[in-house]
Design a protein around this motif. Structure first.
Motif, PDB file in Angstrom:
ATOM      1  N   ALA A  92       0.809  -1.222   0.000  1.00  0.00           N
ATOM      2  CA  ALA A  92       0.000   0.000   0.000  1.00  0.00           C
ATOM      3  C   ALA A  92       0.845   1.277   0.000  1.00  0.00           C
ATOM      4  CB  ALA A  92      -0.969  -0.008   1.177  1.00  0.00           C
ATOM      5  N   PRO A  93       1.826   1.445   0.885  1.00  0.00           N
ATOM      6  CA  PRO A  93       2.605   2.685   0.858  1.00  0.00           C
ATOM      7  C   PRO A  93       3.436   2.840  -0.405  1.00  0.00           C
ATOM      8  CG  PRO A  93       3.490   1.149   2.486  1.00  0.00           C
ATOM      9  CD  PRO A  93       2.183   0.607   2.054  1.00  0.00           C
ATOM     10  N   VAL A  94       3.895   1.729  -0.971  1.00  0.00           N
ATOM     11  CA  VAL A  94       4.666   1.820  -2.214  1.00  0.00           C
ATOM     12  C   VAL A  94       3.762   2.261  -3.361  1.00  0.00           C
ATOM     13  CG1 VAL A  94       5.930   0.490  -3.951  1.00  0.00           C
ATOM     14  CG2 VAL A  94       6.461   0.201  -1.531  1.00  0.00           C
ATOM     15  N   GLU A  95       2.549   1.723  -3.400  1.00  0.00           N
ATOM     16  CA  GLU A  95       1.623   2.127  -4.462  1.00  0.00           C
ATOM     17  C   GLU A  95       1.222   3.591  -4.304  1.00  0.00           C
ATOM     18  OE1 GLU A  95      -1.585  -0.668  -4.450  1.00  0.00           O
ATOM     19  OE2 GLU A  95      -0.490  -2.089  -5.723  1.00  0.00           O
ATOM     20  N   ALA A  96       1.060   4.041  -3.070  1.00  0.00           N
ATOM     21  CA  ALA A  96       0.750   5.455  -2.844  1.00  0.00           C
ATOM     22  C   ALA A  96       1.906   6.327  -3.311  1.00  0.00           C
ATOM     23  CB  ALA A  96       0.465   5.692  -1.361  1.00  0.00           C
ATOM     24  N   LEU A  97       3.125   5.887  -3.036  1.00  0.00           N
ATOM     25  CA  LEU A  97       4.306   6.631  -3.462  1.00  0.00           C
ATOM     26  C   LEU A  97       4.396   6.682  -4.985  1.00  0.00           C
ATOM     27  CD1 LEU A  97       6.951   8.040  -2.576  1.00  0.00           C
ATOM     28  CD2 LEU A  97       8.022   5.767  -2.560  1.00  0.00           C
ATOM     29  N   ALA A  98       4.013   5.577  -5.634  1.00  0.00           N
ATOM     30  CA  ALA A  98       4.098   5.506  -7.094  1.00  0.00           C
ATOM     31  C   ALA A  98       3.142   6.462  -7.785  1.00  0.00           C
ATOM     32  CB  ALA A  98       3.833   4.070  -7.548  1.00  0.00           C
ATOM     33  N   ARG A  99       2.165   6.974  -7.077  1.00  0.00           N
ATOM     34  CA  ARG A  99       1.265   7.970  -7.678  1.00  0.00           C
ATOM     35  C   ARG A  99       1.921   9.345  -7.750  1.00  0.00           C
ATOM     36  NH1 ARG A  99      -2.695   4.664  -4.976  1.00  0.00           N
ATOM     37  NH2 ARG A  99      -2.603   5.844  -3.024  1.00  0.00           N
ATOM     38  N   ARG A 100       3.050   9.500  -7.056  1.00  0.00           N
ATOM     39  CA  ARG A 100       3.737  10.792  -7.050  1.00  0.00           C
ATOM     40  C   ARG A 100       5.148  10.730  -7.641  1.00  0.00           C
ATOM     41  NH1 ARG A 100       1.993   9.866  -1.970  1.00  0.00           N
ATOM     42  NH2 ARG A 100       4.120   9.724  -1.138  1.00  0.00           N
ATOM     43  N   ARG A 101       5.757   9.550  -7.571  1.00  0.00           N
ATOM     44  CA  ARG A 101       7.140   9.395  -7.993  1.00  0.00           C
ATOM     45  C   ARG A 101       7.282   8.161  -8.887  1.00  0.00           C
ATOM     46  NH1 ARG A 101      10.060  14.018  -6.841  1.00  0.00           N
ATOM     47  NH2 ARG A 101       9.237  14.899  -4.894  1.00  0.00           N
ATOM     48  N   ALA A 102       8.375   8.124  -9.646  1.00  0.00           N
ATOM     49  CA  ALA A 102       8.686   6.936 -10.439  1.00  0.00           C
ATOM     50  C   ALA A 102       9.219   5.863  -9.489  1.00  0.00           C
ATOM     51  CB  ALA A 102       9.721   7.264 -11.501  1.00  0.00           C
ATOM     52  N   VAL A 103       8.493   4.752  -9.394  1.00  0.00           N
ATOM     53  CA  VAL A 103       8.873   3.652  -8.500  1.00  0.00           C
ATOM     54  C   VAL A 103       9.085   2.397  -9.336  1.00  0.00           C
ATOM     55  CG1 VAL A 103       8.183   2.184  -6.573  1.00  0.00           C
ATOM     56  CG2 VAL A 103       7.602   4.627  -6.547  1.00  0.00           C
ATOM     57  N   TRP A 104      10.271   1.843  -9.223  1.00  0.00           N
ATOM     58  CA  TRP A 104      10.613   0.593  -9.920  1.00  0.00           C
ATOM     59  C   TRP A 104      10.702  -0.502  -8.879  1.00  0.00           C
ATOM     60  CZ3 TRP A 104      13.915  -3.475 -10.183  1.00  0.00           C
ATOM     61  CH2 TRP A 104      14.009  -4.164 -11.407  1.00  0.00           C
ATOM     62  N   THR A 105       9.911  -1.580  -9.064  1.00  0.00           N
ATOM     63  CA  THR A 105       9.806  -2.637  -8.054  1.00  0.00           C
ATOM     64  C   THR A 105      10.364  -3.954  -8.578  1.00  0.00           C
ATOM     65  OG1 THR A 105       7.821  -1.584  -7.154  1.00  0.00           O
ATOM     66  CG2 THR A 105       8.215  -3.880  -6.546  1.00  0.00           C
ATOM     67  N   SER A 106      11.225  -4.558  -7.782  1.00  0.00           N
ATOM     68  CA  SER A 106      11.784  -5.866  -8.124  1.00  0.00           C
ATOM     69  C   SER A 106      10.901  -6.975  -7.558  1.00  0.00           C
ATOM     70  CB  SER A 106      13.208  -6.001  -7.581  1.00  0.00           C
ATOM     71  OG  SER A 106      13.237  -5.818  -6.180  1.00  0.00           O
ATOM     72  N   ASP A 107      11.056  -8.169  -8.122  1.00  0.00           N
ATOM     73  CA  ASP A 107      10.354  -9.363  -7.631  1.00  0.00           C
ATOM     74  C   ASP A 107      11.272 -10.541  -7.925  1.00  0.00           C
ATOM     75  OD1 ASP A 107       8.515 -11.176  -6.675  1.00  0.00           O
ATOM     76  OD2 ASP A 107       7.263 -11.147  -8.465  1.00  0.00           O
ATOM     77  N   VAL A 108      12.068 -10.927  -6.940  1.00  0.00           N
ATOM     78  CA  VAL A 108      13.146 -11.892  -7.152  1.00  0.00           C
ATOM     79  C   VAL A 108      12.873 -13.168  -6.361  1.00  0.00           C
ATOM     80  CG1 VAL A 108      15.619 -12.307  -6.909  1.00  0.00           C
ATOM     81  CG2 VAL A 108      14.806 -10.031  -7.542  1.00  0.00           C
ATOM     82  N   ARG A 109      12.752 -14.274  -7.090  1.00  0.00           N
ATOM     83  CA  ARG A 109      12.497 -15.567  -6.438  1.00  0.00           C
ATOM     84  C   ARG A 109      13.483 -16.633  -6.881  1.00  0.00           C
ATOM     85  NH1 ARG A 109       5.989 -15.928  -5.610  1.00  0.00           N
ATOM     86  NH2 ARG A 109       5.596 -13.680  -5.584  1.00  0.00           N
ATOM     87  N   SER A 110      14.396 -16.278  -7.778  1.00  0.00           N
ATOM     88  CA  SER A 110      15.362 -17.241  -8.286  1.00  0.00           C
ATOM     89  C   SER A 110      16.640 -16.510  -8.668  1.00  0.00           C
ATOM     90  CB  SER A 110      14.804 -17.964  -9.521  1.00  0.00           C
ATOM     91  OG  SER A 110      14.673 -17.044 -10.602  1.00  0.00           O
ATOM     92  N   LEU A 111      17.681 -17.271  -8.946  1.00  0.00           N
ATOM     93  CA  LEU A 111      18.924 -16.650  -9.400  1.00  0.00           C
ATOM     94  C   LEU A 111      18.707 -15.938 -10.726  1.00  0.00           C
ATOM     95  CD1 LEU A 111      21.950 -16.128  -9.137  1.00  0.00           C
ATOM     96  CD2 LEU A 111      22.348 -18.354 -10.232  1.00  0.00           C
ATOM     97  N   ASP A 112      17.949 -16.539 -11.636  1.00  0.00           N
ATOM     98  CA  ASP A 112      17.667 -15.873 -12.918  1.00  0.00           C
ATOM     99  C   ASP A 112      16.944 -14.553 -12.703  1.00  0.00           C
ATOM    100  OD1 ASP A 112      18.906 -17.814 -14.405  1.00  0.00           O
ATOM    101  OD2 ASP A 112      17.059 -18.865 -14.970  1.00  0.00           O
ATOM    102  N   ASP A 113      15.996 -14.525 -11.759  1.00  0.00           N
ATOM    103  CA  ASP A 113      15.305 -13.273 -11.444  1.00  0.00           C
ATOM    104  C   ASP A 113      16.289 -12.222 -10.951  1.00  0.00           C
ATOM    105  OD1 ASP A 113      12.826 -14.385 -12.039  1.00  0.00           O
ATOM    106  OD2 ASP A 113      12.297 -14.746  -9.943  1.00  0.00           O
TER     107      ASP A 113
END
Length: 268
Positions: A92-113
Motif C-alpha cells: 500500500a505505501p509503495v503504491e501510494a508513493l508511485a502515484r507521485r514518484r517513479a517507483v521501480w519494483t523488483s520481484d526476485v524468487r530465483s537466481l535468474d530473477d
C-alpha cells in the motif's frame, strides 16, 4: 532513451526522461547494488536497515524502514526514482508513493530473477555496462559452484532455513532463499503448500527431519542459545549459524555468495 521505456519486475511501466540522478532505495540489497554499480552522490535516501556501504549510513537521508517507509522524508529527498521490492516493502505505501514518484519494483524468487533485476536496474541509473558485467560474473561464479558440486557427487542434504522466532517461521520452496539453498546442494524440507514463509510448530520442525537447521543472522538474529534449543528438539540435526545476507540479498552480494556457500558446505 524514450520516456516510459522501462518496465519493472511486476510488469509496470516506469517513466524516466533520462537515467535517474536522484535515487531513493527502500531495500538494503538494492542500496548495496547501487554502490557496487558506482553510484554515490546520486543516492539521496536509504532505509534505516541499509548497512552497506557502512559509511552511507551517516551521509544519506534516512527514509524509515522497508516495512514502514516515511513518505514525508522521501518527498523531501525529491527523488526522480525510487527502488522498491515486492517482498521487502509493504504494497500500500509503495503504491501510494508511485502515484507521485517513479517507483521501480523488483520481484526476485530465483537466481535468474536476480540476474534479470541487476540487468534492468543498470539502465535506470546510467550504469548498464557495469550491471551487465556484474550479472555475467555472478552467473559464471554460480555455474562454477554447480560444476564443482556435481563433480563431488553425493546426496543433497535436507535443510530447514528458519527466518523468524516468536512465531517460528521458515523459508519454503519458491523463495529466493530456497534457490540459494539449492545452489548449496541442499533440499528444503518445507514446501510452499502453506505459503512462502510458513509459521511452523516445534513438532513440525522435528517431524520434517532436517539434517541441517540453518539459523541466519537476519532478519531475526538467531543466537547460540537458539541453536542449542533446536539441537535438543532435533537431535539428529546440526544447527548452524549462517550469514543471512548471502541467502537473501539478491544483488551485488551474489558476487561473494558462491565462495561462501562452498566454504559452508565444506564445513558441515
Amino acid at each position: 532513451m524514450a520516456k516510459g521505456s522501462f518496465v519493472d519486475q511486476l510488469g509496470r511501466a516506469v517513466e524516466l526522461d533520462a537515467p535517474a540522478r536522484r535515487v531513493v532505495s527502500l531495500v538494503p540489497s538494492h542500496t548495496e547494488l547501487l554502490a557496487e554499480l558506482g553510484l554515490d552522490a546520486e543516492v539521496v535516501g536509504i532505509t534505516d536497515y541499509c548497512v552497506r556501504p557502512a559509511d552511507w549510513r551517516g551521509r544519506k537521508a534516512r527514509v524509515g524502514g522497508p516495512k514502514r517507509i516515511d513518505a514525508a522524508r522521501i518527498e523531501a529527498a525529491a527523488p526522480d526514482l525510487v527502488l522498491a521490492d515486492r517482498e521487502e516493502n509493504d504494497r500500500a505505501p509503495v503504491e501510494a508513493l508511485a502515484r507521485r514518484r517513479a517507483v521501480w519494483t523488483s520481484d526476485v524468487r530465483s537466481l535468474d530473477d536476480a540476474l534479470t533485476m541487476i540487468g534492468l536496474v543498470g539502465p535506470l541509473v546510467g550504469r548498464a555496462p557495469r550491471a551487465d558485467e556484474m550479472a555475467a560474473e555472478i552467473a559464471a561464479r554460480f555455474a562454477e559452484l554447480a560444476a564443482r558440486r556435481a563433480s563431488r557427487g553425493g546426496r543433497p542434504r535436507r535443510a530447514a532455513y528458519l527466518v523468524w522466532r516468536g512465531p517460528l517461521m521458515a523459508a519454503a520452496t519458491g523463495t529466493f532463499i530456497d534457490a540459494m539453498l539449492r545452489a548449496c546442494g541442499f533440499v528444503n524440507v518445507f514446501d510452499a503448500a502453506r505459503g512462502r514463509y510458513p509459521t511452523i510448530a516445534p513438532e513440525e520442525l522435528r517431524a520434517a527431519a532436517p539434517e541441517l537447521i540453518l539459523l541466519p543472522s537476519e532478519p531475526y538474529p538467531f543466537a547460540e542459545a537458539d541453536a542449542a534449543e533446536f539441537r535438543a528438539l532435533c537431535p539428529g540435526a546440526a544447527a548452524v549459524a549462517v550469514d543471512g545476507e548471502m541467502f537473501c540479498w539478491p544483488g551485488a552480494r551474489l558476487l561473494r555468495a558462491p565462495a561462501y556457500f562452498e566454504e559452508l558446505a565444506a564445513s558441515l
